[in-house]
Design a protein around this motif. Structure first.
Motif, PDB file in Angstrom:
ATOM      1  N   ARG A  15       0.832  -1.200   0.000  1.00  0.00           N
ATOM      2  CA  ARG A  15       0.000   0.000   0.000  1.00  0.00           C
ATOM      3  C   ARG A  15       0.866   1.251   0.000  1.00  0.00           C
ATOM      4  O   ARG A  15       1.882   1.312   0.702  1.00  0.00           O
ATOM      5  CB  ARG A  15      -0.931  -0.009   1.218  1.00  0.00           C
ATOM      6  N   ASP A  16       0.444   2.228  -0.821  1.00  0.00           N
ATOM      7  CA  ASP A  16       1.156   3.501  -0.903  1.00  0.00           C
ATOM      8  C   ASP A  16       1.063   4.213   0.442  1.00  0.00           C
ATOM      9  O   ASP A  16      -0.002   4.258   1.063  1.00  0.00           O
ATOM     10  CB  ASP A  16       0.546   4.358  -2.019  1.00  0.00           C
ATOM     11  N   ILE A  17       2.154   4.806   0.874  1.00  0.00           N
ATOM     12  CA  ILE A  17       2.189   5.472   2.187  1.00  0.00           C
ATOM     13  C   ILE A  17       1.372   6.766   2.182  1.00  0.00           C
ATOM     14  O   ILE A  17       0.942   7.225   3.241  1.00  0.00           O
ATOM     15  CB  ILE A  17       3.668   5.731   2.593  1.00  0.00           C
ATOM     16  N   GLY A  18       1.142   7.335   1.004  1.00  0.00           N
ATOM     17  CA  GLY A  18       0.341   8.566   0.882  1.00  0.00           C
ATOM     18  C   GLY A  18      -0.776   8.355  -0.117  1.00  0.00           C
ATOM     19  O   GLY A  18      -0.745   8.911  -1.215  1.00  0.00           O
ATOM     20  N   PRO A  19      -1.776   7.559   0.246  1.00  0.00           N
ATOM     21  CA  PRO A  19      -2.767   7.129  -0.756  1.00  0.00           C
ATOM     22  C   PRO A  19      -3.568   8.278  -1.355  1.00  0.00           C
ATOM     23  O   PRO A  19      -3.967   9.201  -0.655  1.00  0.00           O
ATOM     24  CB  PRO A  19      -3.677   6.178   0.043  1.00  0.00           C
ATOM     25  N   HIS A  20      -3.782   8.209  -2.667  1.00  0.00           N
ATOM     26  CA  HIS A  20      -4.596   9.198  -3.381  1.00  0.00           C
ATOM     27  C   HIS A  20      -6.001   8.692  -3.668  1.00  0.00           C
ATOM     28  O   HIS A  20      -6.761   9.350  -4.383  1.00  0.00           O
ATOM     29  CB  HIS A  20      -3.905   9.587  -4.694  1.00  0.00           C
ATOM     30  N   ALA A  21      -6.337   7.542  -3.130  1.00  0.00           N
ATOM     31  CA  ALA A  21      -7.664   6.950  -3.314  1.00  0.00           C
ATOM     32  C   ALA A  21      -7.834   5.935  -2.191  1.00  0.00           C
ATOM     33  O   ALA A  21      -6.844   5.536  -1.553  1.00  0.00           O
ATOM     34  CB  ALA A  21      -7.753   6.274  -4.689  1.00  0.00           C
ATOM     35  N   PRO A  22      -9.082   5.492  -1.926  1.00  0.00           N
ATOM     36  CA  PRO A  22      -9.288   4.499  -0.861  1.00  0.00           C
ATOM     37  C   PRO A  22      -8.411   3.262  -1.030  1.00  0.00           C
ATOM     38  O   PRO A  22      -7.941   2.683  -0.035  1.00  0.00           O
ATOM     39  CB  PRO A  22     -10.784   4.179  -0.968  1.00  0.00           C
ATOM     40  N   VAL A  23      -8.215   2.818  -2.258  1.00  0.00           N
ATOM     41  CA  VAL A  23      -7.238   1.756  -2.544  1.00  0.00           C
ATOM     42  C   VAL A  23      -6.115   2.370  -3.376  1.00  0.00           C
ATOM     43  O   VAL A  23      -6.374   2.996  -4.420  1.00  0.00           O
ATOM     44  CB  VAL A  23      -7.868   0.584  -3.328  1.00  0.00           C
ATOM     45  N   HIS A  24      -4.889   2.261  -2.878  1.00  0.00           N
ATOM     46  CA  HIS A  24      -3.722   2.750  -3.633  1.00  0.00           C
ATOM     47  C   HIS A  24      -2.564   1.813  -3.327  1.00  0.00           C
ATOM     48  O   HIS A  24      -1.950   1.877  -2.258  1.00  0.00           O
ATOM     49  CB  HIS A  24      -3.390   4.192  -3.241  1.00  0.00           C
ATOM     50  N   VAL A  25      -2.323   0.920  -4.269  1.00  0.00           N
ATOM     51  CA  VAL A  25      -1.306  -0.118  -4.117  1.00  0.00           C
ATOM     52  C   VAL A  25      -0.237   0.104  -5.179  1.00  0.00           C
ATOM     53  O   VAL A  25      -0.538   0.529  -6.301  1.00  0.00           O
ATOM     54  CB  VAL A  25      -1.952  -1.524  -4.258  1.00  0.00           C
ATOM     55  N   LEU A  26       1.014  -0.174  -4.826  1.00  0.00           N
ATOM     56  CA  LEU A  26       2.133  -0.107  -5.761  1.00  0.00           C
ATOM     57  C   LEU A  26       2.634  -1.514  -6.032  1.00  0.00           C
ATOM     58  O   LEU A  26       2.847  -2.282  -5.082  1.00  0.00           O
ATOM     59  CB  LEU A  26       3.270   0.734  -5.173  1.00  0.00           C
ATOM     60  N   VAL A  27       2.789  -1.862  -7.299  1.00  0.00           N
ATOM     61  CA  VAL A  27       3.318  -3.171  -7.683  1.00  0.00           C
ATOM     62  C   VAL A  27       4.710  -2.950  -8.258  1.00  0.00           C
ATOM     63  O   VAL A  27       4.872  -2.148  -9.191  1.00  0.00           O
ATOM     64  CB  VAL A  27       2.435  -3.866  -8.741  1.00  0.00           C
ATOM     65  N   VAL A  28       5.701  -3.627  -7.698  1.00  0.00           N
ATOM     66  CA  VAL A  28       7.090  -3.387  -8.101  1.00  0.00           C
ATOM     67  C   VAL A  28       7.806  -4.711  -8.374  1.00  0.00           C
ATOM     68  O   VAL A  28       7.511  -5.721  -7.743  1.00  0.00           O
ATOM     69  CB  VAL A  28       7.865  -2.589  -7.015  1.00  0.00           C
TER      70      VAL A  28
END
Ligand code: 5GP
Ligand code: ZN
Length: 116
Positions: A31-44
């Protein structure tokens, strides 16, 4: 290959904590530490890849895996019905701030378009 100074390499190696929602031999999603939406996930990718522009034809499998994982995360987060957005920011004009390739998965609200 890891870059010892890279934030997302450290998260992938669990040297820095993050809310991990998926991991496999090639990819980690958190999960993104500064979410811009209720769900904000980063895939790396686990391996250090600086950006989309740093990939080439030999990375097609990795790039496909990133998008497939983004789809599965969106499904698992319950976003399929209402929709969601996948974003890859690349370089300065693209707004990339962490120089390790990542796909944003954003959803849970209606998202504006076009980007600023
Ligand atoms: P970019 O702007 O490069 O496309 O996206 C980088 C993202 O990484 C930003 O949305 C930012 O909030 C997120 N981020 C930066 N530092 C951290 C961190 O330490 N942990 C997590 N989970 N996300 C981070
Ligand atoms: Zn890295």
């Amino acid at each position: 290959m890891r870059d010892p100074s890279c934030l997302f390499c450290k998260i992938a190696a669990r040297e820095i904590p993050a809310a991990i929602v998926h991991e496999d031999e090639r990819l980690v999603a958190f999960r993104d530490i500064g979410p811009h939406a209720p769900v904000h996930v980063l895939v790396v990718p686990r391996d250090h890849v600086a950006s989309l522009d740093a990939t080439d034809e030999g990375d097609q499998g990795l790039l496909g895996a990133l998008l497939s994982a983004a789809r599965e995360i969106a499904r698992a987060e319950g976003l399929s019905e209402d929709g969601y957005r996948t974003v890859i920011n690349t370089g300065a004009d693209g707004g990339q701030t962490v120089h390790h390739l990542h796909v944003h998965v954003l959803g849970g609200r209606s998202l504006g378009w076009p980007p600023g």
